[in-house]
Design a protein around this motif. Structure first.
Motif, PDB file in Angstrom:
ATOM      1  N   ILE A  51       0.822  -1.201   0.078  1.00 38.60           N
ATOM      2  CA  ILE A  51       0.030  -0.062  -0.076  1.00 38.60           C
ATOM      3  C   ILE A  51       0.824   1.172   0.161  1.00 38.60           C
ATOM      4  CG2 ILE A  51      -1.534   1.497   1.387  1.00 38.60           C
ATOM      5  CD1 ILE A  51      -2.883  -1.053   2.043  1.00 38.60           C
ATOM      6  N   LYS A  52       2.170   1.450   0.821  1.00 36.22           N
ATOM      7  CA  LYS A  52       2.861   2.363   0.690  1.00 36.22           C
ATOM      8  C   LYS A  52       3.492   2.698  -0.631  1.00 36.22           C
ATOM      9  CE  LYS A  52       4.269   1.981   5.608  1.00 36.22           C
ATOM     10  NZ  LYS A  52       5.580   1.873   6.629  1.00 36.22           N
ATOM     11  N   ARG A 103       2.637   6.297  -2.913  1.00 32.23           N
ATOM     12  CA  ARG A 103       3.686   7.042  -3.257  1.00 32.23           C
ATOM     13  C   ARG A 103       3.430   7.325  -4.704  1.00 32.23           C
ATOM     14  NH1 ARG A 103       7.353   3.635  -0.269  1.00 32.23           N
ATOM     15  NH2 ARG A 103       7.721   2.473  -2.142  1.00 32.23           N
ATOM     16  N   LEU A 104       3.000   6.301  -5.481  1.00 33.82           N
ATOM     17  CA  LEU A 104       2.763   6.306  -6.753  1.00 33.82           C
ATOM     18  C   LEU A 104       1.561   7.602  -7.113  1.00 33.82           C
ATOM     19  CD1 LEU A 104       3.160   2.780  -8.033  1.00 33.82           C
ATOM     20  CD2 LEU A 104       4.784   4.614  -8.833  1.00 33.82           C
ATOM     21  N   ILE A 105       0.612   7.142  -6.462  1.00 33.71           N
ATOM     22  CA  ILE A 105      -0.760   8.136  -6.794  1.00 33.71           C
ATOM     23  C   ILE A 105      -0.697   9.444  -6.302  1.00 33.71           C
ATOM     24  CG2 ILE A 105      -1.939   7.604  -4.587  1.00 33.71           C
ATOM     25  CD1 ILE A 105      -4.534   7.034  -6.188  1.00 33.71           C
ATOM     26  N   ARG A 106       0.409   9.701  -5.450  1.00 36.35           N
ATOM     27  CA  ARG A 106       0.361  11.143  -4.757  1.00 36.35           C
ATOM     28  C   ARG A 106       1.349  12.045  -5.791  1.00 36.35           C
ATOM     29  NH1 ARG A 106      -2.216  12.118  -0.386  1.00 36.35           N
ATOM     30  NH2 ARG A 106      -2.797  10.390   0.974  1.00 36.35           N
ATOM     31  N   GLY A 107       1.707  11.233  -6.752  1.00 36.45           N
ATOM     32  CA  GLY A 107       2.750  11.862  -7.727  1.00 36.45           C
ATOM     33  C   GLY A 107       1.799  13.003  -8.580  1.00 36.45           C
ATOM     34  N   SER A 108       2.407  13.633  -9.106  1.00 37.81           N
ATOM     35  CA  SER A 108       1.795  15.110  -9.392  1.00 37.81           C
ATOM     36  C   SER A 108       0.989  14.861 -10.925  1.00 37.81           C
ATOM     37  CB  SER A 108       3.006  16.218 -10.022  1.00 37.81           C
ATOM     38  OG  SER A 108       3.727  15.883 -10.866  1.00 37.81           O
ATOM     39  N   LYS A 109       1.414  13.545 -11.683  1.00 33.67           N
ATOM     40  CA  LYS A 109       0.643  13.223 -13.052  1.00 33.67           C
ATOM     41  C   LYS A 109      -0.415  12.417 -12.689  1.00 33.67           C
ATOM     42  CE  LYS A 109       4.885  14.305 -15.648  1.00 33.67           C
ATOM     43  NZ  LYS A 109       5.777  13.694 -16.758  1.00 33.67           N
ATOM     44  N   GLY A 157      -7.892   2.721  -9.624  1.00 36.95           N
ATOM     45  CA  GLY A 157      -8.878   2.008  -9.213  1.00 36.95           C
ATOM     46  C   GLY A 157      -8.163   1.156  -8.142  1.00 36.95           C
ATOM     47  N   VAL A 158      -9.072   0.545  -7.291  1.00 35.31           N
ATOM     48  CA  VAL A 158      -8.565  -0.284  -6.169  1.00 35.31           C
ATOM     49  C   VAL A 158      -9.451  -1.668  -6.041  1.00 35.31           C
ATOM     50  CG1 VAL A 158      -8.015  -0.673  -3.631  1.00 35.31           C
ATOM     51  CG2 VAL A 158      -7.872   1.740  -4.838  1.00 35.31           C
ATOM     52  N   THR A 159      -8.593  -2.908  -6.324  1.00 31.14           N
ATOM     53  CA  THR A 159      -9.521  -4.030  -6.037  1.00 31.14           C
ATOM     54  C   THR A 159      -8.987  -4.928  -4.969  1.00 31.14           C
ATOM     55  OG1 THR A 159     -10.548  -5.638  -7.685  1.00 31.14           O
ATOM     56  CG2 THR A 159      -8.018  -5.199  -7.765  1.00 31.14           C
ATOM     57  N   MET A 160      -9.468  -6.145  -5.003  1.00 28.11           N
ATOM     58  CA  MET A 160      -9.072  -7.006  -3.843  1.00 28.11           C
ATOM     59  C   MET A 160      -7.591  -7.404  -4.015  1.00 28.11           C
ATOM     60  SD  MET A 160     -11.539  -7.541  -2.146  1.00 28.11           S
ATOM     61  CE  MET A 160     -11.353  -9.101  -1.270  1.00 28.11           C
ATOM     62  N   PRO A 161      -6.992  -7.385  -2.675  1.00 31.12           N
ATOM     63  CA  PRO A 161      -7.499  -7.373  -1.399  1.00 31.12           C
ATOM     64  C   PRO A 161      -7.503  -6.201  -0.701  1.00 31.12           C
ATOM     65  CG  PRO A 161      -5.079  -8.228  -1.311  1.00 31.12           C
ATOM     66  CD  PRO A 161      -5.398  -7.696  -2.845  1.00 31.12           C
ATOM     67  N   HIS A 162      -7.627  -5.091  -1.286  1.00 30.55           N
ATOM     68  CA  HIS A 162      -7.330  -3.712  -0.736  1.00 30.55           C
ATOM     69  C   HIS A 162      -8.534  -2.800  -0.575  1.00 30.55           C
ATOM     70  CE1 HIS A 162      -3.356  -5.001  -1.536  1.00 30.55           C
ATOM     71  NE2 HIS A 162      -3.072  -4.773  -2.800  1.00 30.55           N
ATOM     72  N   LYS A 163      -9.635  -3.198  -0.889  1.00 29.21           N
ATOM     73  CA  LYS A 163     -10.514  -2.332  -0.766  1.00 29.21           C
ATOM     74  C   LYS A 163     -11.024  -1.755   0.366  1.00 29.21           C
ATOM     75  CE  LYS A 163     -13.186  -4.027  -5.095  1.00 29.21           C
ATOM     76  NZ  LYS A 163     -14.625  -4.155  -5.582  1.00 29.21           N
ATOM     77  N   ILE A 164     -10.616  -2.716   1.488  1.00 27.17           N
ATOM     78  CA  ILE A 164     -11.031  -2.202   2.815  1.00 27.17           C
ATOM     79  C   ILE A 164      -9.732  -1.566   3.291  1.00 27.17           C
ATOM     80  CG2 ILE A 164     -11.786  -3.118   5.017  1.00 27.17           C
ATOM     81  CD1 ILE A 164     -13.403  -4.946   3.885  1.00 27.17           C
ATOM     82  N   ILE A 178      -7.390  -0.152   1.967  1.00 28.56           N
ATOM     83  CA  ILE A 178      -6.918   1.455   1.808  1.00 28.56           C
ATOM     84  C   ILE A 178      -7.450   2.454   2.322  1.00 28.56           C
ATOM     85  CG2 ILE A 178      -8.877   1.421  -0.024  1.00 28.56           C
ATOM     86  CD1 ILE A 178      -5.094   2.447  -0.391  1.00 28.56           C
ATOM     87  N   LEU A 179      -8.709   2.179   3.157  1.00 32.53           N
ATOM     88  CA  LEU A 179      -9.438   3.252   3.669  1.00 32.53           C
ATOM     89  C   LEU A 179      -9.017   4.203   4.742  1.00 32.53           C
ATOM     90  CD1 LEU A 179     -12.844   1.195   4.236  1.00 32.53           C
ATOM     91  CD2 LEU A 179     -12.336   3.106   2.387  1.00 32.53           C
ATOM     92  N   PRO A 180      -8.001   3.587   5.712  1.00 30.43           N
ATOM     93  CA  PRO A 180      -7.556   4.508   6.799  1.00 30.43           C
ATOM     94  C   PRO A 180      -6.504   5.468   6.053  1.00 30.43           C
ATOM     95  CG  PRO A 180      -7.634   2.362   7.175  1.00 30.43           C
ATOM     96  CD  PRO A 180      -7.958   2.220   5.971  1.00 30.43           C
ATOM     97  N   HIS A 181      -5.632   5.254   4.734  1.00 30.99           N
ATOM     98  CA  HIS A 181      -4.856   5.869   4.089  1.00 30.99           C
ATOM     99  C   HIS A 181      -5.460   7.084   3.340  1.00 30.99           C
ATOM    100  CE1 HIS A 181      -1.765   2.786   5.277  1.00 30.99           C
ATOM    101  NE2 HIS A 181      -2.917   1.762   5.087  1.00 30.99           N
ATOM    102  N   LEU A 182      -6.523   7.251   3.254  1.00 26.59           N
ATOM    103  CA  LEU A 182      -7.612   8.116   2.266  1.00 26.59           C
ATOM    104  C   LEU A 182      -7.648   9.496   3.179  1.00 26.59           C
ATOM    105  CD1 LEU A 182      -9.526   5.764   0.249  1.00 26.59           C
ATOM    106  CD2 LEU A 182      -7.226   6.849  -0.222  1.00 26.59           C
ATOM    107  N   ASP A 183      -7.763  10.603   2.422  1.00 30.87           N
ATOM    108  CA  ASP A 183      -8.046  11.947   3.176  1.00 30.87           C
ATOM    109  C   ASP A 183      -9.428  11.936   3.440  1.00 30.87           C
ATOM    110  OD1 ASP A 183      -5.115  12.389   2.807  1.00 30.87           O
ATOM    111  OD2 ASP A 183      -5.539  13.369   1.051  1.00 30.87           O
ATOM    112  N   ASP A 184     -10.509  11.639   2.771  1.00 28.07           N
ATOM    113  CA  ASP A 184     -11.814  11.531   2.774  1.00 28.07           C
ATOM    114  C   ASP A 184     -12.324  10.651   1.805  1.00 28.07           C
ATOM    115  OD1 ASP A 184     -14.040  12.640   3.378  1.00 28.07           O
ATOM    116  OD2 ASP A 184     -14.065  14.207   2.132  1.00 28.07           O
ATOM    117  N   LEU A 185     -13.673  10.298   2.256  1.00 27.78           N
ATOM    118  CA  LEU A 185     -14.620   9.261   1.729  1.00 27.78           C
ATOM    119  C   LEU A 185     -15.711   9.827   1.100  1.00 27.78           C
ATOM    120  CD1 LEU A 185     -14.031   6.450   4.229  1.00 27.78           C
ATOM    121  CD2 LEU A 185     -12.739   6.885   2.347  1.00 27.78           C
TER     122      LEU A 185
END
Length: 311
Positions: A61-62, A66-72, A77-84, A86-93
């Motif tokens: 997840i780390k 790092r990749l998604i917070r890149g400027s570009k 998308g997020v799929t199994m086994p990360h759908k749950i 990933i939640l604590p790592h997001l700024d809002d839902l």
């Protein structure tokens, strides 16, 4: 980008990314069979977006953050086994993401990484775009299976398809209990009914909309056979509705699809849910409406790809 939903549609604005240079990912494991890159490239090209969409087959997840917070990065998308996970790592839902407790899409809003759930839209639009509302309005719904997919299906049936009652059928009672507890706590579980025997099913009104959220495996254990018999009991009732068979890999036409067809039900293939959840993702990332997206082109492309896979 706003996260509030209006009539089941998340209002979005296009991200502040150079349209000639953007990238996104599908984060999950394993995902080698995914059609998501093909789906999204087919959407982006007619819009003039030179965006890439990569498979990120990983459990790190780390690394993903790092990749998604890149400027570009326009989103992912997020799929199994990360759908749950990933939640604590997001700024809002978004409200729908909170309601089902699972995230399958992330996008940017005011420099914040926001999670949403477009699986709900996939279920909803599979019915609304393919069958007349008279098939399911004001009738109970049916969900076969448990877990996150079942929660998304229940939410779509209750909130958007007019199913005040939803029957739950599954081989594992504890999974059903968990779904009922979760949905009730989130405010949309009051009409859920765990149907655990054929005798119970025989006494209930027939459903109009059904969603099958189980793998395409023949029943083996007695619990699996009982769940199959309960489903067949509902399908054999006088009212024939429409069933969305969520499973489409490795084959599109499943045992449940064939059983449903033989019972006179209209079968909606799982590729429809996959495609429409993808359109909802694209709306979040581009700000375009469904009417502005190449729906026919995408459906034809996915159908051609699946036909090649069967050769």
């Amino acid at each position: 980008m706003a996260t509030e939903a209006t009539n089941g549609i998340i209002t979005c604005q296009p991200p502040k990314i150079d349209h000639l240079d953007g990238q996104g990912y599908l984060f999950g494991y394993p995902i080698a069979h995914s059609l998501s890159p093909l789906l999204h490239q087919t959407i982006f090209e007619p819009l003039g977006l030179n965006w890439d969409y990569f498979l990120l087959s990983s459990t790190d997840i780390k690394q993903f953050l790092r990749l998604i917070r890149g400027s570009k990065c326009y989103g992912s998308g997020v799929t199994m086994p990360h759908k749950i996970a990933i939640l604590p790592h997001l700024d809002d839902l978004t409200p729908e993401c909170r309601a089902v407790g699972a995230c399958n899409t992330v996008f940017w809003r005011d420099d914040k990484l926001v999670g949403t759930n477009t699986d709900i839209a996939g279920v909803r639009e599979s019915f609304l775009q393919n069958v007349p509302a008279s098939k399911f309005r004001n009738r109970p719904g049916l969900v076969v299976g448990g877990g996150g997919a079942a929660r998304s299906a229940v939410y779509a049936l209750v909130e958007y398809l007019g199913c005040k009652t939803v029957y739950l059928v599954n081989r594992d009672p504890s999974e059903v209990e968990a779904v009922v507890a979760w949905c009730t706590a989130q405010g949309y579980g009051d009409g859920l009914v765990h149907v655990s025997t054929v005798a119970q099913a025989e006494a209930l009104e027939g459903p109009g909309a059904a969603v099958a959220c189980v793998p395409n495996f023949p029943p083996v254990t007695e619990a699996e056979w009982e769940a199959r018999r309960i489903m067949e009991c509902f399908l054999s009732k006088p009212h024939t509705g429409a069933i969305l068979e969520m499973c489409y890999h490795p084959v599109v036409w499943t045992e449940i699809a064939e059983i449903s067809k033989q019972a006179g039900w209209e079968v909606i293939l799982g590729t429809e849910a996959m495609i429409y959840q993808g359109f909802e993702q694209a709306r979040c990332w581009t700000g375009k409406s469904i009417a502005e997206l190449p729906v026919k082109r995408v459906k034809n492309t996915i159908a051609q790809e699946l036909s090649k896979a069967r050769l």
